[in-house]
Enzyme design. Sequence first.
Site, short mmCIF file in Angstrom:
data_model
loop_
_atom_site.label_atom_id
_atom_site.label_comp_id
_atom_site.label_asym_id
_atom_site.label_seq_id
_atom_site.Cartn_x
_atom_site.Cartn_y
_atom_site.Cartn_z
N LYS A 173 19.97 -34.76 11.15
CA LYS A 173 18.62 -34.20 11.01
C LYS A 173 18.68 -32.73 10.60
CE LYS A 173 14.14 -33.85 11.17
NZ LYS A 173 13.30 -34.20 12.33
N LYS A 194 11.36 -23.94 14.69
CA LYS A 194 12.12 -24.45 15.83
C LYS A 194 13.34 -25.21 15.32
CE LYS A 194 11.52 -28.37 17.60
NZ LYS A 194 12.13 -29.73 17.56
#
Length: 292
Positions: free
Chosen positions: A172, A240
């Site tokens: 990811k 984030k």
Amino acid sequence: MAKCAFIGLGVMGYPMAGHLAAKGHEVTVYNRTAAKAEAWAKEHGGTAAPTPAAAADGAEFVFACVGNDDDLRSVTTGQDGAFAAVGTDAVFVDHTTASADVARELAAAAGEHGFHFIDAPVSGGQAGAENGVLTVMCGGGQAAYDRAEPVIAAFAKSCRLMGDSGAGQITKMVNQICIAGLVQALSEGLNFAQKAGLDGHAVVDVISKGAAGSWQMENRGPTMLDDKFDFGFAVDWMRKDLGIVLDEARNIGASVPITATVDQFYQDVQNMGGGRWDTSSLIRRLRRLDGE
């Protein structure tokens, strides 16, 4: 059909849990805001639980999709956390985009409790979750993955085991690295086209058919040109994620200079009040720099 629990009913988790129920799985949900869990249960015919542990009790598969490492620890090993109730040989599937370190930490804790943990972050955004066509990248054991994959298929168009615990999260990170650089380049290209007096929509229509084409160009190019950003994957969330990438890059000694630069550009967008704008809002930063 499996007995499932789903922890975290945000913009991703709510529809993902809904697809599980629609496929005939028995689903119990937990959400920090109880009213949302109750609304989900009313809409989909499942059950709302008061705590993560209560949701996980008796489930064959426990899914989670929360905000960050701390949120994940809270719903797993914190007070009334799911890990206290997950049964022996059950599978915990975490769809949170989090660090590889927390994935390995929780996989080890799961093993001590006699069940399995798969880190399984997703790509495809809110639309992918709503339409049940997410891409899921997984880390963990082969046997546990093989059991979980047919259930994950309820909301995924693609699912693959990438390696041991943490490999899903690392994959990811690669995804977010590629998106960050691509969106900045797309922003520069489209801003350049408009400054040069070209019809930006015509430019997208032409070059999207060639080597420059991408999902971002086809799905975000037109809205970038129209200055529309009140949808999609928020800048706050992307920062984030990029923070996780930059931490991991330091850990493994990998150079990611473009990612680091784009992260700072996203901070500029936040300073413009765009924390909840879609990540494609990088073009708005360029327009401000150009005095528009």
